[in-house]
Design a protein around this motif. Structure first.
Motif, PDB file in Angstrom:
ATOM      1  N   ASP A  94       0.843  -0.898   0.457  1.00 39.65           N
ATOM      2  CA  ASP A  94       0.459   0.230  -0.009  1.00 39.65           C
ATOM      3  C   ASP A  94       0.853   1.052   0.372  1.00 39.65           C
ATOM      4  N   GLY A  95       0.852   2.005  -1.414  1.00 39.91           N
ATOM      5  CA  GLY A  95       1.250   3.033  -1.135  1.00 39.91           C
ATOM      6  C   GLY A  95       3.311   3.179  -2.121  1.00 39.91           C
ATOM      7  N   TYR A  96       3.801   3.936  -1.425  1.00 41.39           N
ATOM      8  CA  TYR A  96       4.985   4.039  -2.280  1.00 41.39           C
ATOM      9  C   TYR A  96       5.865   3.494  -0.896  1.00 41.39           C
ATOM     10  N   PRO A  97       7.052   2.118  -1.901  1.00 38.54           N
ATOM     11  CA  PRO A  97       8.271   1.962  -0.611  1.00 38.54           C
ATOM     12  C   PRO A  97       9.059   2.639  -0.083  1.00 38.54           C
ATOM     13  N   SER A  98      10.078   2.421   0.870  1.00 39.68           N
ATOM     14  CA  SER A  98      10.858   3.642   1.427  1.00 39.68           C
ATOM     15  C   SER A  98      12.089   2.940   0.873  1.00 39.68           C
ATOM     16  N   LEU A  99      12.897   4.058   0.453  1.00 43.88           N
ATOM     17  CA  LEU A  99      13.874   4.133  -0.193  1.00 43.88           C
ATOM     18  C   LEU A  99      15.094   4.839   0.444  1.00 43.88           C
ATOM     19  N   ARG A 100      16.305   3.714   0.381  1.00 44.69           N
ATOM     20  CA  ARG A 100      17.244   4.457   1.479  1.00 44.69           C
ATOM     21  C   ARG A 100      19.079   4.745   0.126  1.00 44.69           C
ATOM     22  N   LEU A 101      19.359   5.637   0.195  1.00 46.51           N
ATOM     23  CA  LEU A 101      20.441   5.535  -0.602  1.00 46.51           C
ATOM     24  C   LEU A 101      21.787   5.657  -0.421  1.00 46.51           C
ATOM     25  N   LEU A 102      22.599   4.993  -1.320  1.00 47.13           N
ATOM     26  CA  LEU A 102      23.947   4.172  -0.908  1.00 47.13           C
ATOM     27  C   LEU A 102      25.138   4.203  -2.095  1.00 47.13           C
TER      28      LEU A 102
END
Length: 293
Positions: free
Chosen positions: A184-192
């Motif tokens: 539901d909604g957007y994925p959560s991202l962490r940029l590396l």
């Protein structure tokens, strides 16, 4: 500092052959019997960067014991890793003639895996070329590619599309388990970055309209139910514009599909320029029969 992983490329003694193309291997036993490599020396990528724990060595790297070209991966991390290696094929004049990739999945902590590169020699093979490592990527094995992870979902990225500085890449989630999976909604991202350290100077936006309209990331977020075998996609969009300042690159992205899910690291190779923005579309179900590009 780069992640604590060691990778060794075994090169043949003189003019050695490499198989053009790409391949995937699953880690099994340790280095092949009789496949010894000696005379190690450091290797640097064409930009001059030295790879930590990466060496080019010459010796008998093939399972037959004859001189041959291969690569060796040693995982010194604390969890299983999947390695993807990119090699440049170079002729006798030092000119890059082709690139190849090799993937070794699920290398266990402390395990060394050796594979020959030229197992399919024959007429037309690139026997006069030498190999250089130009890129090494290593991600936690549980979740990205390979066999179905313990979570029951597999997360990958596609090759993306680029036009006039606009970049679009898809993040794909496949329900490879036996129960329905709800999003539901957007994925959560962490940029590396290349050392898998967090990139914090980029603003992550819901939707892609502010990056460019009409590229498919503006749908209204809502619940998505994936039955076993079904997939969903979330689009990433950015502009590779460079003005003042240093360009930002984030080859790795840690994806959390929904709150409480285990993060999965993928390698979409984000070349974000100096815009400082990344648009993320919501999860949408992939139509039946549609594949990754």
């Amino acid at each position: 500092m780069r992640p604590a992983t060691a990778l060794v490329l075994c090169a043949a003694l003189a003019s050695t052959a490499l198989l053009a193309g790409c391949g995937k291997e699953t880690a099994g036993a340790s280095a092949s019997p009789g496949a010894t490599c000696a005379s190690a020396e450091p290797v640097a990528d064409p930009s001059g960067r030295s790879w930590d724990n990466v060496r080019v060595v010459s010796g008998k790297c093939g399972p037959s014991g004859a001189p041959s070209t291969g690569y060796e991966v040693t995982n010194t991390d604390k969890e299983p890793l999947t390695f993807t290696l990119t090699f440049s094929l170079v002729n006798g004049f030092g000119e890059a003639m082709d690139t190849i990739t090799r993937t070794v999945e699920a290398v266990k902590p402390g395990q060394t895996v050796r594979r020959p590169l030229d197992a399919a020699d024959g007429p037309g093979s690139a026997r006069s070329y030498r190999a250089r490592i130009i890129k090494v990527r290593a991600v936690p094995a549980d979740g990205a590619g390979g066999d179905c992870p313990s979570s029951g979902v597999r997360i990958t990225n596609d090759r993306g599309d680029a036009a006039m500085g606009l970049r679009v890449v898809g993040i794909h989630l496949e329900n490879c388990g036996t129960a329905d999976y709800h999003l539901d909604g957007y994925p959560s991202l962490r940029l590396l970055d290349e050392d898998r350290d967090a990139v914090t100077e980029v603003k992550i936006l819901d939707g892609t309209a502010s990056i460019s309209p009409g590229i498919g990331g503006d749908a209204e977020p809502g619940p998505v139910t994936l039955h076993p075998g079904e997939s969903a996609r979330a689009g990433l969009a950015w502009r590779n514009t460079t003005t003042e300042g240093d360009p930002v690159n984030a080859p790795y992205v840690e994806v959390t599909a929904k709150p409480g899910a285990k993060p999965v690291t993928v390698t979409p190779e984000l070349d974000l320029g100096t815009t400082g923005r990344l648009g993320v579309g919501p999860w949408t179900k992939t139509p039946a029969g549609a594949g990754q590009e």
